[in-house]
Design a protein around this motif. Structure first.
Motif, mmCIF file in Angstrom:
data_model
loop_
_atom_site.group_PDB
_atom_site.id
_atom_site.type_symbol
_atom_site.label_atom_id
_atom_site.label_comp_id
_atom_site.label_asym_id
_atom_site.label_seq_id
_atom_site.Cartn_x
_atom_site.Cartn_y
_atom_site.Cartn_z
ATOM 1 N N VAL A 1 0.830 -1.206 0.000
ATOM 2 C CA VAL A 1 0.000 0.000 0.000
ATOM 3 C C VAL A 1 0.864 1.256 0.000
ATOM 4 N N ASP A 2 2.000 1.238 0.706
ATOM 5 C CA ASP A 2 2.906 2.395 0.688
ATOM 6 C C ASP A 2 3.544 2.570 -0.685
ATOM 7 N N ASN A 3 3.846 1.449 -1.327
ATOM 8 C CA ASN A 3 4.381 1.526 -2.681
ATOM 9 C C ASN A 3 3.346 2.102 -3.644
ATOM 10 N N LEU A 4 2.079 1.704 -3.468
ATOM 11 C CA LEU A 4 1.026 2.183 -4.354
ATOM 12 C C LEU A 4 0.778 3.678 -4.192
ATOM 13 N N VAL A 5 0.733 4.159 -2.945
ATOM 14 C CA VAL A 5 0.460 5.580 -2.736
ATOM 15 C C VAL A 5 1.626 6.449 -3.182
ATOM 16 N N SER A 6 2.804 5.853 -3.338
ATOM 17 C CA SER A 6 3.924 6.632 -3.866
ATOM 18 C C SER A 6 3.760 6.896 -5.356
ATOM 19 N N VAL A 7 2.854 6.128 -5.981
ATOM 20 C CA VAL A 7 2.647 6.243 -7.427
ATOM 21 C C VAL A 7 1.382 7.024 -7.762
ATOM 22 N N THR A 8 0.326 6.848 -6.950
ATOM 23 C CA THR A 8 -0.954 7.502 -7.241
ATOM 24 C C THR A 8 -1.650 7.928 -5.960
ATOM 25 N N ASP A 9 -2.425 9.020 -6.052
ATOM 26 C CA ASP A 9 -3.240 9.497 -4.930
ATOM 27 C C ASP A 9 -4.709 9.133 -5.108
ATOM 28 N N ASP A 10 -5.030 8.430 -6.167
ATOM 29 C CA ASP A 10 -6.432 8.105 -6.459
ATOM 30 C C ASP A 10 -6.902 6.982 -5.539
ATOM 31 N N PRO A 11 -7.810 7.258 -4.592
ATOM 32 C CA PRO A 11 -8.236 6.224 -3.642
ATOM 33 C C PRO A 11 -8.970 5.072 -4.302
ATOM 34 N N VAL A 12 -9.661 5.333 -5.413
ATOM 35 C CA VAL A 12 -10.383 4.262 -6.109
ATOM 36 C C VAL A 12 -9.398 3.289 -6.744
ATOM 37 N N VAL A 13 -8.380 3.812 -7.410
ATOM 38 C CA VAL A 13 -7.351 2.964 -8.022
ATOM 39 C C VAL A 13 -6.636 2.153 -6.943
#
Length: 595
Positions: free
Chosen positions: A345-357
């Motif tokens: 999840v930390d890796n994902l939020v480093s790439v996008t801020d879109d909560p749906v994605v």
């Protein structure tokens, strides 16, 4: 808030289409009437329009078939044979498929259909083409050699969207590439060796088993493995576990004097989440089997809505917290920590801020990381319980290599060849995703298994379904003992005779660009827990008296042929395999372990 159900939306769009058609009819009549000087009565216009609908629909169906025949001829190909049902639109075949989905053995009806119609068949349910195969050549075409021409497709994505969103399993093109790229960094070799995580969770599993077995009761091994993989997956993904293993295990129905179990609130929440997640997957699985008419089964309500409310209530705060952590870090310090993030999840939020994605990708990986591994472990221990010679040989290898108590490491697991063979043989007979589907983009052809015959014509925009489950059991691909459980087939001369010369006959983790990124993670996790369990327990056996009625295979299966006739559990599937009613077992503690 008013919720438009899929059925209401389907009817509304259908009515709108009919209304548009009526409008066209009226306008055409007005133009014609103005020139001829004759206006037909309103009732005649309406009646003519109504009766013309099935006529036009029939002409459209016949027109498409003729066009496909013309295209096939131009490409030097043959039309795929159609299933011949007794009712219009092969409705009887659809109903039989739905019946088999609920009460049959995986592949029931389809095996017989391929035997009757050939290696490829067009199911043609409700006049919609679905071309089905269990041939490695055709599966290889879809997954690898002509990958770009076979996509999930708009229909599949629509069917699954309320649960999978636009995650990696429910997207095509650039969106799929994006999801794939943001997930890949978490599955390097360094990360797949999370043996400390596996060890903590394995210890809890062993403790739970000992506690329940010492009370004299059987354990639902499927439930236990679901908890193990859920806790491991959530810790791996989020950095904190749902701790479903802290909740009390279910007791068998024949249990007496059951003590009161005070479950933790966290454990109860985890059970609620897991149940809802399973229900949501069942819903979308049924949708895909119904085809384009599935919304009519959900007129009263969107059947995925309520379970997804529970799932979202769990996932949304995790995404929110991860985004808040990111915002709390100064922009100049938001780079990777030592080149990598601690959790997915930390890796994902480093790439996008879109909560749906973010939510969609988390749920997709949850399915891959939880249900698939839990199901495979369940079937592995099912086989160990009915093949004690395999159990003893596997346990001997483990004790010889690792010993009775040492924690296995990466090299241990890599070197235990029989352990890998047991896992692979289980994946062969019970592949994680037994049936799958794609959609063709452009018209193409599939080779015929008979070199004297023309290739099969595959029209553009049709569903192309395939079964790894059925392919893994084909005797012409795996030998006359294809339906027997024999791990040695991955070690002896049969490996070279069958698999080495045609690797696409074994696809438990998919293939091509969409091959499972977590394949090695899954092998390591399964291997680790198997080692730990067989270090602590010397035998496992089924306890049919403890299993609920729906866990037992129907009695009429005994009259069938092949593996179906000897099964002692009830294998079922939604998106992935599982066993109905659980796997109730008793295990004997090892004398090598200090108790």
């Amino acid at each position: 808030m008013v919720v438009i159900t899929p059925g209401v939306d389907f009817i509304a769009r259908s009515v709108a289409s009919v209304g548009l058609f009526f409008g066209i009819v009226v306008n055409v009549h007005s133009v014609v009437a103005s020139r001829l000087g004759y206006h037909a009565p309103t009732w005649a216009i309406v009646a003519g329009a109504i009766f013309s609908i099935p006529t036009l629909a029939t002409l459209n169906i016949m027109g498409r078939k003729l066009y496909n025949m013309y295209q096939a001829s131009r490409m030097g190909a043959q039309i795929v044979p159609e299933a011949q049902g007794k009712w219009p639109g092969n409705l009887d075949i659809l109903l039989e498929m739905m019946k088999n989905f609920k009460t049959g053995y995986p592949g029931d009806g389809l095996v017989e259909l391929l035997e009757k119609r050939g290696p490829v068949v067009n199911m043609r349910v409700m006049w919609s083409d679905t071309i089905f195969t269990a041939s490695p050549e055709h599966i290889k075409t879809m997954l690898a050699t002509d990958f770009e021409n076979y996509v999930k497709g708009k229909r599949f994505i629509f069917n699954m969207e309320s649960v999978l969103g636009t995650g990696v399993f429910n997207s095509d093109g650039e969106m799929w590439k994006f999801h794939r790229s943001i997930t890949r960094p978490m599955f390097t070799r360094e990360r797949i060796s999370h043996f400390e995580l596996f060890d903590r969770r394995s210890s809890q599993v062993v403790d739970k088993l000992r506690e329940r077995l010492r009370q004299g009761y059987a354990v639902d091994f499927q439930d236990l493995m679901s908890r193990f993989t859920l806790d491991a997956a959530t810790e791996f993904l989020f950095g904190s576990s749902v701790d479903s293993l802290t909740a009390g295990l279910p007791y068998p129905e024949n249990a007496t004097n059951v003590p009161t179990i005070q479950r933790t609130a966290k454990g109860d929440a985890a059970n609620e989440f897991a149940t809802a997640f399973l229900e949501a997957q069942n819903v979308i699985s049924v949708r895909e089997r119904f085809g384009w008419v599935w919304p009519l089964a959900e007129i009263a309500k969107d059947k995925s809505y309520q379970p997804m409310q529970v799932v979202n209530a769990y996932i949304d705060p995790i995404v929110k917290d991860a985004l808040a952590r990111k915002r709390s870090i100064p922009v100049e310090e938001r780079g990777l920590k030592n080149g990598e993030h601690d959790t997915l999840v930390d890796n994902l939020v480093s790439v996008t801020d879109d909560p749906v994605v973010l939510k969609d990708e988390i749920l997709n990986i949850m399915i891959a990381g939880k249900d698939t591994t839990a199901s495979t472990l369940t079937f592995i221990f099912y086989f160990l319980s009915i093949y004690p010679e395999v159990m003893n040989r596997l346990r001997t290898e483990i004790l010889d290599k690792v010993g009775p108590s040492r924690r296995p490491d990466y090299d241990d697991i890599r070197e235990m060849r029989y352990l890998r063979a047991v896992i692979n043989e289980t994946l062969r007979l019970y592949p994680i995703v037994p049936f799958n589907i794609r959609e063709s983009v452009k018209a193409s052809t599939w080779k015929s298994s008979d070199p004297t015959q023309k290739p099969y014509f595959i029209p553009a925009g049709v569903k192309t379904a395939y079964s790894v489950f059925m392919m893994h059991r084909r005797k012409d691909l795996w030998g006359p003992d294809a339906e027997e459980f024999d791990p040695d087939r991955f070690l002896d001369e049969r490996l070279k005779k069958y698999l080495s010369k045609n690797p696409f006959i074994f696809l438990p983790f998919n293939a091509g660009p969409r091959i499972c990124l977590g394949q090695q993670f899954a092998y390591n996790e399964m291997s680790f827990i198997i080692v730990r369990l067989l270090q602590n327990f010397s035998s496992v056996e089924l306890d049919p008296d403890s299993a609920p009625a729906d866990a037992h295979p129907p009695k009429e299966w005994a009259q069938a042929s092949g593996r179906k006739s000897i099964e002692k559990l009830f294998p079922k599937m939604h998106l992935t395999m599982y066993t109905n009613g659980g796997l109730w077992v008793k295990m004997t503690e090892s004398d090598n372990i200090n108790k």
